[in-house]
Design an enzyme around this catalytic site. Structure first.
Site, PDB file in Angstrom:
ATOM      1  N   ASP A 142      41.387  17.820  55.305  1.00  0.00           N
ATOM      2  CA  ASP A 142      42.335  18.719  55.969  1.00  0.00           C
ATOM      3  C   ASP A 142      43.662  18.642  55.210  1.00  0.00           C
ATOM      4  O   ASP A 142      44.550  17.863  55.558  1.00  0.00           O
ATOM      5  CB  ASP A 142      42.498  18.279  57.427  1.00  0.00           C
ATOM      6  CG  ASP A 142      43.350  19.226  58.248  1.00  0.00           C
ATOM      7  OD1 ASP A 142      43.783  20.263  57.706  1.00  0.00           O
ATOM      8  OD2 ASP A 142      43.587  18.923  59.435  1.00  0.00           O
ATOM      9  N   ASP A 194      37.399  21.385  56.240  1.00  0.00           N
ATOM     10  CA  ASP A 194      37.370  21.415  57.710  1.00  0.00           C
ATOM     11  C   ASP A 194      37.140  22.806  58.289  1.00  0.00           C
ATOM     12  O   ASP A 194      37.305  23.012  59.488  1.00  0.00           O
ATOM     13  CB  ASP A 194      38.658  20.801  58.271  1.00  0.00           C
ATOM     14  CG  ASP A 194      39.878  21.691  58.077  1.00  0.00           C
ATOM     15  OD1 ASP A 194      39.811  22.674  57.300  1.00  0.00           O
ATOM     16  OD2 ASP A 194      40.925  21.406  58.697  1.00  0.00           O
ATOM     17  N   ARG A 240      45.834  22.116  74.880  1.00  0.00           N
ATOM     18  CA  ARG A 240      46.117  20.902  74.141  1.00  0.00           C
ATOM     19  C   ARG A 240      47.580  20.820  73.732  1.00  0.00           C
ATOM     20  O   ARG A 240      48.196  21.831  73.344  1.00  0.00           O
ATOM     21  CB  ARG A 240      45.236  20.822  72.883  1.00  0.00           C
ATOM     22  CG  ARG A 240      43.766  20.656  73.173  1.00  0.00           C
ATOM     23  CD  ARG A 240      42.990  20.442  71.883  1.00  0.00           C
ATOM     24  NE  ARG A 240      43.342  19.175  71.249  1.00  0.00           N
ATOM     25  CZ  ARG A 240      42.939  18.824  70.036  1.00  0.00           C
ATOM     26  NH1 ARG A 240      42.193  19.644  69.319  1.00  0.00           N
ATOM     27  NH2 ARG A 240      43.288  17.654  69.520  1.00  0.00           N
ATOM     28  N   ASP A 282      46.734  24.029  55.861  1.00  0.00           N
ATOM     29  CA  ASP A 282      47.923  23.782  56.671  1.00  0.00           C
ATOM     30  C   ASP A 282      49.156  23.579  55.794  1.00  0.00           C
ATOM     31  O   ASP A 282      49.080  23.041  54.689  1.00  0.00           O
ATOM     32  CB  ASP A 282      47.732  22.534  57.534  1.00  0.00           C
ATOM     33  CG  ASP A 282      46.613  22.695  58.536  1.00  0.00           C
ATOM     34  OD1 ASP A 282      46.436  23.813  59.048  1.00  0.00           O
ATOM     35  OD2 ASP A 282      45.917  21.703  58.810  1.00  0.00           O
ATOM     36  N   TYR A 325      50.315  18.020  71.515  1.00  0.00           N
ATOM     37  CA  TYR A 325      50.508  16.767  70.801  1.00  0.00           C
ATOM     38  C   TYR A 325      51.154  15.760  71.752  1.00  0.00           C
ATOM     39  O   TYR A 325      51.889  16.152  72.677  1.00  0.00           O
ATOM     40  CB  TYR A 325      51.399  16.967  69.586  1.00  0.00           C
ATOM     41  CG  TYR A 325      50.769  17.775  68.473  1.00  0.00           C
ATOM     42  CD1 TYR A 325      49.598  17.355  67.859  1.00  0.00           C
ATOM     43  CD2 TYR A 325      51.356  18.951  68.019  1.00  0.00           C
ATOM     44  CE1 TYR A 325      49.023  18.085  66.826  1.00  0.00           C
ATOM     45  CE2 TYR A 325      50.787  19.689  66.989  1.00  0.00           C
ATOM     46  CZ  TYR A 325      49.617  19.250  66.401  1.00  0.00           C
ATOM     47  OH  TYR A 325      49.051  19.976  65.390  1.00  0.00           O
TER      48      TYR A 325
END
Length: 291
Positions: A206, A169, A136, A174, A138
């Protein structure tokens, strides 16, 4: 054979006494560390691991790369001086004292590979995320250093009354580090929190803690949300908009934000960190207690 490389982690950490809120001292697994990517409720857990406690007061670790970057086999492990692997999520202390926390870089600024701690693998190395067997990325570069706060966990069974009752989550918290330097994958930085954004991603809470590394030239100038607006004008809006919109090119809806679609101040960010550290401590205890 997969390539293996050991690289010293350039860290701005210093020796400090790190504590877990529940255990009163840092928690380190005896063998492989905890894996909770698809954690089930406590009543349905079918096995438990027993662990011992010991401290990494000064996280002077190396990163050991296995495999080639941008492949499915690529992993970045954390290795202490004795050569033993440790978990960046569980074994690096959160608290450094005086409102300073350890931050572990997963994604360097101005890059697009979606790197993340593999919470479902032993020693939780950093790897590139996948979807349907493909790596993956962005759709465009992220403009800040991005990573996690160790020893935090967003509980998927805990509804947050302040953020639309959204559940966590199931990942560490983060961090968006807004300093000027591009950091390296696996680098451990001392940061101070400045603000918090309550992103809601497909119904899950999140948190994004906005922070700055203490070795950044502007670190002494910013201590709270108003300072960010003064010395990094437009940055909080840019962070919110980036995380709101990054899934749109893949045909998904925009993410939402709680708290009135605005960033909360430093004190609120510290409250989020405290609560998620407590959730992590309960998670570890739940997984280490005998039946």
């Amino acid at each position: 054979m997969a390539a293996t490389r050991a690289i010293a982690v350039a860290s701005n950490t210093t020796t400090a006494s790190a504590t877990c809120l529940l255990f009163k001292k840092p928690f380190l697994s005896k063998q492989s560390t905890l894996c909770f990517k698809n954690l089930k409720p406590a009543s349905s857990l079918v096995s438990k691991r027993l662990f011992t406690c010991r401290a990494i007061y000064n996280p002077e670790v190396q990163i050991k790369e296995e495999g080639q970057p941008e492949t499915l086999d690529y992993r970045v492990f954390f290795v202490e001086n004795s050569g033993k692997k440790v978990s960046p999520w569980h074994d690096i202390p959160l608290h450094m004292g005086d409102g300073v926390f350890n931050f572990i870089v997963e994604i360097p600024k101005e890059s697009s590979a979606k790197m993340e701690v593999a919470t479902d693998e032993p020693f939780t190395p950093i790897k590139q995320d996948t979807k349907k067997g493909k790596l993956r990325y962005y759709p465009y570069n992220i403009n800040w250093n991005y990573g996690l706060l160790p020893q935090t966990w967003e509980d998927p069974e805990l509804a947050n009354a302040e953020v639309e009752g959204a559940f966590g989550d199931n990942d560490p918290v983060d961090v968006v580090e807004i300093g000027e330097s591009q950091r390296k994958i696996g680098q451990i930085l001392k940061v101070k929190p400045l603000a918090a954004l309550a992103m809601i991603d497909e119904g899950e809470l999140d948190w994004k803690i906005v922070a700055i590394s203490l070795d950044d030239p502007k670190a002494s100038l910013v201590n709270d949300i108003d300072d960010v607006e003064k010395h990094f004008p437009g940055t909080l809006t840019a962070i919110r908009d980036w995380f709101r919109d990054y899934k749109i090119p893949d045909g998904k809806p925009a993410n939402k934000f709680g708290l009135g679609n605005k960033a909360a101040n430093r004190d609120f960010a510290l409250k989020v960190i405290t609560e998620t550290n407590e959730s992590w401590a309960k998670l570890v205890k739940r997984s280490s207690d005998p039946w």
